[in-house]
Design an enzyme around this catalytic site. Structure first.
Site, PDB file in Angstrom:
ATOM      1  N   GLU A   1     -10.035  25.013  -4.653  1.00  0.00           N
ATOM      2  CA  GLU A   1     -10.083  24.316  -5.940  1.00  0.00           C
ATOM      3  C   GLU A   1      -8.702  24.367  -6.576  1.00  0.00           C
ATOM      4  O   GLU A   1      -8.085  25.427  -6.634  1.00  0.00           O
ATOM      5  CB  GLU A   1     -11.094  24.970  -6.897  1.00  0.00           C
ATOM      6  CG  GLU A   1     -12.529  24.966  -6.417  1.00  0.00           C
ATOM      7  CD  GLU A   1     -13.461  25.707  -7.383  1.00  0.00           C
ATOM      8  OE1 GLU A   1     -13.057  25.940  -8.542  1.00  0.00           O
ATOM      9  OE2 GLU A   1     -14.573  26.069  -6.954  1.00  0.00           O
TER      10      GLU A   1
ATOM     11  N   GLU B   1     -16.450  32.380  -5.307  1.00  0.00           N
ATOM     12  CA  GLU B   1     -15.747  33.371  -6.117  1.00  0.00           C
ATOM     13  C   GLU B   1     -16.605  34.616  -6.356  1.00  0.00           C
ATOM     14  O   GLU B   1     -16.743  35.098  -7.487  1.00  0.00           O
ATOM     15  CB  GLU B   1     -15.295  32.756  -7.447  1.00  0.00           C
ATOM     16  CG  GLU B   1     -14.356  31.576  -7.278  1.00  0.00           C
ATOM     17  CD  GLU B   1     -13.821  31.030  -8.595  1.00  0.00           C
ATOM     18  OE1 GLU B   1     -14.458  31.266  -9.646  1.00  0.00           O
ATOM     19  OE2 GLU B   1     -12.757  30.385  -8.592  1.00  0.00           O
TER      20      GLU B   1
END
Length: 495
Positions: free
Chosen positions: A272, A123
């Site tokens: 995720e 991220e």
């Protein structure tokens, strides 16, 4: 003689880590194995937990030798990672080539780790990073893939970048999936990255969390976060498509953003997705069970999403275990994402095959615990000690995990004395039950009577024995990996 010794070494590795698997999970289903915990289970125990529950894929957040030793020989397809703090370094090609040598080539032998992806960062374009990694991520991605290609792994191992869903959105004036676009400040970077992924044959990896739509937003329609509810009070209707859950809407917003820059067919991996079980009023076991049940049924049926119907989506659940040292900056729920507790006990029935027949997952086997004793508030403490008590509870919670004490959480109903006992015990356990860790200026005492910690639904845990270099199994497996690598090298020389 050298060749015979080498083959014996390789064979010992393969035989030593063969684990019987249970029924397979949903096709394409993986899980994230995080290691941010004060006490970790041995890598062999963790690998067996994965195998026993049918996971064929795993995603980790580095390429730690101990974790990799547990995965060696299991046949589990693995996504390893270059951490964010190394992105600038591997922007230098020499460093990238060395990283691949140390973290890919080292484990690429018969009976080694089945590496399929390298996650370049995690991220990195998150808004909270304020652009810190924006300029270094794509160069790092290019260099890692180039190093994989030159080392001969490029056809089977692809470099990707897991991004948060905050890199795309729809304009406030037209908040529907078909209007999806990349965030203005990273639009150029995302376009460069997507073009490279398309050329290299790698997927885009995205993390999607319907739970976060609820967190901190009491106006968000609860059922819209799940797969079994109806449309929200104000249905999201987009070009005749009625979106009934936020996951589909989020995923298709990304598909539209990709289509807008000319890559609407780029493969997407869900890096995720999950639901926490504590640390917030919406982070509960019943909600987690509801979410996973709907998700797994969808994956098993290959329903896809409206813009990608019948698509097989590769998904990594988040996560495998609770992690008691994760940052709680996003929220106290961060330490409670696991479908298993910190010691490998399943939290709720789950059907990882997606057939609609939930059962308790297989627990971790061979778990060793610290002695059954707890640190609790000294019964002689009086109101005169209130000031010292508050200071010591604050100290305990600042150095351990007290997130279960929050409002609406599993231990949120404790009284003041219960709060103190919980805080003292969680610190004591995190410190390995060291004698000095249960003093708190005379305010705490050690007990071996579990009646002293009987607090309803609140769990006063006894920690697992730390799995470090002192764990014989972990040491043996790590040594076996090195042995096998040396053996293969010896065979190549002899050849």
């Amino acid at each position: 003689m050298a060749a015979a010794t080498a083959w014996r070494c390789v064979a010992a590795v393969v035989v030593g880590v063969v684990i019987m698997a249970a029924a397979a999970a949903v096709d394409g289903l993986g899980v994230n194995w995080g290691t941010m915990a004060t006490h970790r289970l041995p890598p062999k125990v963790m690998a067996r937990l994965l195998k026993d529950n049918g996971f064929k894929k795993v995603k980790i957040f580095d390429a730690d030798a101990t974790t990799m030793s547990g995965l060696a020989g299991t046949g589990i397809e693995t996504m390893i990672a270059v951490p964010n703090d190394m992105l600038a370094a591997v922007g230098d090609y020499g460093r990238a080539r060395e990283w691949v040598k140390e973290n890919v080539t080292r484990y690429s032998f018969d009976g080694g780790v089945d590496i399929r992806y390298v996650a370049v960062g995690n991220e990195p374009f998150l808004k909270a990073y304020n652009g810190e990694f924006d300029r270094v991520t794509v160069p790092a991605l290019r260099n890692i893939q180039r190093a994989l290609d030159e080392a001969g792994y490029g056809k089977t191992i692809k470099a990707t970048v897991p991004v948060n869903a905050d890199v795309y959105d729809s304009p406030a004036s037209n908040p529907v999936p078909s209007a999806g676009r990349f965030r203005d400040d990273v639009a150029g970077t995302m376009a460069d990255m997507v073009r490279f992924l398309n050329r290299s044959g790698a997927p885009l990896t995205v993390n999607i969390y319907p739970f976060l739509s609820l967190y901190g937003n009491d106006d968000f329609p609860l059922d819209y976060a799940f797969f079994d509810g109806g449309p929200p009070p104000r249905p999201v209707v987009d070009n005749g498509i009625n979106y009934t859950n936020v996951f589909d809407a989020n995923f298709d917003t990304l598909v539209s953003a990709l289509k807008r820059i000319g890559f609407g067919s780029l493969p997407i991996v869900i890096g995720e997705v999950g639901w926490p079980t504590d640390g917030d009023k919406h982070a509960t076991v019943p909600y987690a069970q509801r979410f996973y049940s709907g998700l797994l049924k969808r994956l098993a049926a290959r329903r896809g999403t409206p813009l990608r119907p019948r698509a097989r989506i590769e998904v990594y659940l988040f996560g495998l275990m609770d992690e008691d040292t994760k940052s709680v900056a996003p929220g106290n729920f961060e330490r409670h994402w696991g479908i298993f507790t910190f010691d490998g006990r399943p939290k709720f029935p789950l059907d990882l095959r997606g057939a609609g027949r939930p059962a308790m997952p297989v627990p971790a086997k061979g778990v060793r615990y610290l002695p059954r004793r707890w640190c609790v508030l000294n019964p002689n403490v009086t109101d005169d000690d209130a000031g010292r008590l508050a200071d010591n509870v604050g100290y305990a919670c600042s150095h351990s995990d007290c997130t279960a004490l929050g409002y609406g959480c599993s231990c949120g109903a404790l009284d003041a004395r219960g709060n103190a006992s919980y805080a003292f015990n969680v610190y004591y356990q995190a410190q390995g039950q060291a004698d000095a860790a249960c003093d708190f200026q005379g305010l705490a005492v050690v007990t071996e009577d579990d009646r002293d910690v009987a607090q309803g639904a609140c769990n006063f845990s006894v920690q697992v024995a730390a799995a470090t270099a002192t764990d014989a199994v972990a040491v043996a497996l790590a040594a076996a990996v090195a042995c096998a690598a040396a053996a293969v090298a010896a065979l190549l020389v002899l050849a």
